[in-house]
Design an enzyme around this catalytic site. Structure first.
Site, short mmCIF file in Angstrom:
data_model
loop_
_atom_site.label_atom_id
_atom_site.label_comp_id
_atom_site.label_asym_id
_atom_site.label_seq_id
_atom_site.Cartn_x
_atom_site.Cartn_y
_atom_site.Cartn_z
N ARG A 54 -9.70 37.99 -20.78
CA ARG A 54 -9.63 38.54 -21.96
C ARG A 54 -9.64 39.55 -22.61
NH1 ARG A 54 -11.76 36.24 -27.69
NH2 ARG A 54 -9.91 35.04 -28.55
N VAL A 86 -4.70 37.68 -30.57
CA VAL A 86 -5.56 36.69 -29.42
C VAL A 86 -6.34 36.00 -29.91
CG1 VAL A 86 -6.81 36.35 -27.60
CG2 VAL A 86 -5.92 38.52 -27.84
N SER A 87 -5.70 34.77 -29.77
CA SER A 87 -6.56 33.48 -30.73
C SER A 87 -7.52 33.07 -30.89
CB SER A 87 -5.70 32.15 -30.83
OG SER A 87 -4.10 32.79 -31.31
N ALA A 88 -8.68 32.40 -30.99
CA ALA A 88 -9.70 31.21 -30.63
C ALA A 88 -10.14 31.31 -29.62
CB ALA A 88 -10.35 30.98 -31.93
#
Length: 445
Positions: A54, A86-88
């Site tokens: 990530r 960058v989403s949860a």
């Protein structure tokens, strides 16, 4: 469709090897937390969370920030507003799970960034393919570069407005096996349904009355049927899906009405009413600490005439009103307003000992009737919906009125939607009036 530039992964460019031990440790901890919370029940999604780096998709941030299970903003516009992130991880995992992807699937992602495409590519495996698009050419180039450096599988990035769909040459003959939208959409683009294989899932964060739910639809011919709803929030749409939300400020900005799905209703005389007496009703509907009442938001947003969202800025204030948590569902009448608050009725040292009750505050000559209508909505939700959480929702793609299923019709510039709630018919027996004219149904809360 206008020409679109595509950026397939350059196979001649090998992945950049190596990563710090701290990144591995933080990634495993993030994955463990997402799995423990139940968002990634399948082994293939769990493995993607444990494997895909990530931090490679948020190089602007340190490792701690990159692996916090929160959204990580990666691009701002000239005003400082986020335009890409960058989403949860929990939300990405949950939405990917709802796609129910098989190995070898071909997936469309609208709204790029890199990390989510990499997760999808890991799940579908070496025989699968991910086609990801974004309206911002910088994000497209960034996605291309980062997925290549991380060695993220068969990912093709293209530049274009998601509303227009994917360039024809990138669409499988029978359509995409699944489609995932990763920005807040107020409308459902016909291309998303048309380019989806029969029976395939479409997962998108859809705004209904200003409240966003990641809804899993499944295609059945020209109709999309909703199957699951997940509370979420994404960056709002750009391009053809972008829109301006009408707002009306009251009392020098102390209060603001937001008309999420329609034109502003008349507010003449409302400020004077707000300075007058307040009518209060206790609904008798209670909830404990941590109770999720998101279905109440949607329930009130869809059937009630004159609906809007009311927010308060206490620091500006005259103290004429009390708004719970700074934002409340409301209905607007003729120089009258009613809104929901939740009042703590039981205190305690532990969350299990605390309790709140929904109440209604109302102002103006119509305040008793508005208050009763809003209270009846809460009680109907408690009776018919509270334990089921989600409505039935279909997106019937331009179906004439006479052929629509029973329910609340939500007309948008693109295809229309029908929302069906149990017990919903009792809520519209006493329409709220604006200057003597029945109000149109407005979704918003």
């Amino acid at each position: 469709m206008p020409p679109a530039h595509t950026y397939p992964l350059a196979v001649a460019q090998p992945p950049v090897p190596g990563e710090p031990a701290e990144a591995v440790r933080r990634r495993q901890a993030m994955a463990a937390a997402v799995v423990a919370d139940g968002w990634a029940p399948s082994e293939k999604v769990q493995d993607a969370l444990r494997t895909v780096p990530r931090h490679r998709y948020a190089p602007e941030r340190d490792l701690k920030t990159a692996y916090d299970d929160l959204a990580v903003v990666t691009r701002l516009d000239g005003t400082g507003k986020p335009t890409s992130s960058v989403s949860a991880a929990w939300l990405q995992a949950g939405m990917i799970e709802n796609l129910q992807l098989e190995a070898g699937a071909v997936v469309h992602e609208a709204g790029s960034g890199g990390y989510n495409a990499a997760l999808l590519a890991h799940v579908v495996g070496p025989n699968g393919r991910v086609v990801t698009g974004d309206i911002d050419p910088y994000i497209v180039h960034r996605t291309h570069r980062l997925t290549t450096e991380a060695g993220s599988g068969d990912v093709t990035a293209f530049h274009g407005d998601a509303v227009l769909g994917v360039p024809a040459r990138l669409v499988p003959r029978s359509g995409f096996d699944a489609t995932m939208i990763t920005y807040n959409a107020w409308d459902v683009a016909p291309a998303w349904r048309e380019q989806l294989a029969e029976g395939g899932p479409l997962v998108l964060p859809l705004e209904i009355g200003g409240y966003t739910r990641a809804i899993t639809f499944r295609r059945a011919g020209d109709v999309l049927h909703a199957e699951r709803f997940t509370h979420c929030g994404y960056i709002r749409a750009q391009g053809e899906h972008a829109r301006t939300i009408p707002v009306v400020d009251l009392l020098g900005g102390e209060l603001r009405l937001r008309f999420e799905d329609g034109d502003p209703a008349p507010t003449e005389g409302l400020e004077e009413a707000l300075r007058g007496p307040r009518h209060e009703i206790a609904t008798g509907v209670k909830m404990g600490s941590g109770f999720y009442f998101g279905s109440l938001q949607l329930y009130a947003a869809t059937p009630l005439p004159g609906f809007c969202r009311l927010s308060a800025h206490r620091e500006k204030g005259t103290g004429v009103t009390l708004i719970a948590n700074g934002d409340a569902p409301a209905i607007l009448g003729n120089a009258a307003l009613a809104y929901l608050v939740h009042v703590q009725t039981r205190h305690g040292d532990s969350p299990a000992d605390r309790e709140w009750e929904w109440a209604v505050h109302a102002f103006g000559e119509q305040r008793p009737r508005l208050a009763q209508q809003l209270a009846a909505t809460v009680r109907a939700w408690d009776r018919d919906v509270r334990d089921s959480n989600n409505p039935d929702l279909t997106e019937p793609a331009g179906t004439p009125d006479r052929l629509l299923p029973a329910g609340d019709i939500v007309d948008r510039p693109l295809p229309r939607m029908v929302i069906q709630w149990p017990g919903r018919d009792v809520l519209l027996r006493a329409p709220v009036e604006h200057g003597g004219t029945p109000a149109a149904t407005v979704e918003g809360m």
